[in-house]
Enzyme design. Structure first.
Site, mmCIF file in Angstrom:
data_model
loop_
_atom_site.group_PDB
_atom_site.id
_atom_site.type_symbol
_atom_site.label_atom_id
_atom_site.label_comp_id
_atom_site.label_asym_id
_atom_site.label_seq_id
_atom_site.Cartn_x
_atom_site.Cartn_y
_atom_site.Cartn_z
ATOM 1 N N ARG A 62 0.823 -1.213 0.000
ATOM 2 C CA ARG A 62 0.000 0.000 0.000
ATOM 3 C C ARG A 62 0.854 1.259 0.000
ATOM 4 N NH1 ARG A 62 -4.858 -2.508 2.594
ATOM 5 N NH2 ARG A 62 -6.532 -1.001 2.733
ATOM 6 N N ARG A 65 -21.806 -3.138 2.445
ATOM 7 C CA ARG A 65 -21.055 -4.185 3.150
ATOM 8 C C ARG A 65 -21.396 -4.158 4.646
ATOM 9 N NH1 ARG A 65 -14.809 -4.612 1.737
ATOM 10 N NH2 ARG A 65 -14.512 -2.832 3.097
ATOM 11 N N ARG A 108 -17.491 -3.999 10.063
ATOM 12 C CA ARG A 108 -16.129 -3.521 10.312
ATOM 13 C C ARG A 108 -16.175 -2.115 10.884
ATOM 14 N NH1 ARG A 108 -12.492 -4.675 5.036
ATOM 15 N NH2 ARG A 108 -11.578 -2.751 5.825
HETATM 16 P P1 AMP Z 1 -8.423 -3.572 4.175
HETATM 17 O O1 AMP Z 1 -9.182 -4.728 4.753
HETATM 18 O O2 AMP Z 1 -7.451 -3.972 3.114
HETATM 19 O O3 AMP Z 1 -9.333 -2.454 3.742
HETATM 20 O O4 AMP Z 1 -7.525 -2.989 5.365
HETATM 21 C C1 AMP Z 1 -8.114 -2.485 6.529
HETATM 22 C C2 AMP Z 1 -7.117 -1.622 7.266
HETATM 23 O O5 AMP Z 1 -5.978 -2.404 7.658
HETATM 24 C C3 AMP Z 1 -6.532 -0.467 6.479
HETATM 25 O O6 AMP Z 1 -7.373 0.680 6.451
HETATM 26 C C4 AMP Z 1 -5.236 -0.209 7.241
HETATM 27 O O7 AMP Z 1 -5.474 0.447 8.470
HETATM 28 C C5 AMP Z 1 -4.783 -1.634 7.567
HETATM 29 N N1 AMP Z 1 -3.952 -2.200 6.492
HETATM 30 C C6 AMP Z 1 -4.240 -3.280 5.726
HETATM 31 N N2 AMP Z 1 -3.244 -3.529 4.866
HETATM 32 C C7 AMP Z 1 -2.308 -2.565 5.075
HETATM 33 C C8 AMP Z 1 -1.060 -2.251 4.471
HETATM 34 N N3 AMP Z 1 -0.565 -2.984 3.462
HETATM 35 N N4 AMP Z 1 -0.376 -1.188 4.959
HETATM 36 C C9 AMP Z 1 -0.838 -0.446 5.972
HETATM 37 N N5 AMP Z 1 -2.029 -0.661 6.569
HETATM 38 C C10 AMP Z 1 -2.759 -1.728 6.131
#
Ligand code: AMP
Length: 192
Positions: A88, A127, A139
């Site tokens: 990311r 969602r 979430r």
């Molecule tokens: P997601 O389920 O991919 O939307 O991730 C949910 C949250 O997890 C994000 O908003 C970040 O706070 C954290 N997160 C997930 N993947 C990453 C990553 N590669 N780098 C930094 N934070 C992450």
């Protein structure tokens, strides 16, 4: 086959990662899911990450790189993996290149999910509603305020990866707003 699914929150990466992983016999790895599991289990990483995630901000590069490094070394990742939500940041992308080089593996494709921001809010709200209807807790970051922060983080930190992977020559962009089956078909075509 080693893939990255890149796109803003709510773009459908998780849904497609599950389908494509099952079709190809590879594993779908979501750093968001791994972090949520750590929060639920109350691990040190989970405790550090919780508030940051609830606000919709990014967890530190060090934490997520560590998680991915350990995970892709596991036996079930041998046939291949789909990274959903990682990398990311440019620092994470550079760390991933290094990690893969160290274990003699490479990225085959990066699939970019293109979606319109207005549609994302509707998807995120859906969602959250679907989770409630299924008797689950939605979430903590699936709400309008956190989405704004998540989108801001996406444009600032993650969108530059589109240029990074374009330069590497393995980026393919698809329309993430098409119906689920059509998106799957488009990805399958891109992987041929
Ligand atoms: P997601 O389920 O991919 O939307 O991730 C949910 C949250 O997890 C994000 O908003 C970040 O706070 C954290 N997160 C997930 N993947 C990453 C990553 N590669 N780098 C930094 N934070 C992450």
């Amino acid at each position: 086959m080693n893939l990255i699914f890149l796109g803003p929150p709510g773009a459908g990466k998780g849904t497609q990662a599950a389908v494509i992983a099952a079709n190809k016999g590879i594993v779908a790895l979501s750093t968001g899911d791994m972090l949520r599991a750590a929060v639920k289990a109350g691990t040190t990483i989970g405790m550090k990450a919780k508030a940051v995630m609830d606000r919709g901000e990014l967890v530190s590069d060090e934490i997520v790189i560590g998680i991915i490094k350990d995970r892709i070394a596991e036996a079930d990742c041998k046939p291949g993996f789909i990274l959903d939500g990682f990398p990311r940041t440019l620092a994470q992308a550079a760390a991933l290149d290094q990690l893969l080089a160290n274990i003699g593996r490479k990225l085959d494709r990066v699939i970019e999910f293109k979606v319109d921001d207005g549609a994302l809010l509707a998807r995120i709200e859906k969602r959250a509603k679907d989770a409630i209807a299924a008797g689950q807790k939605p979430r903590a970051d699936d709400n309008a305020d956190a989405l704004k922060t998540r989108l801001w983080a996406y444009y600032k930190e993650t969108a530059p990866l589109i240029g990074y992977y374009f330069k590497c020559g393995n980026l393919i962009s698809i329309d993430g707003l098409a119906p689920v089956e059509k998106v799957t078909a488009e990805i399958e075509k891109a992987l041929k």
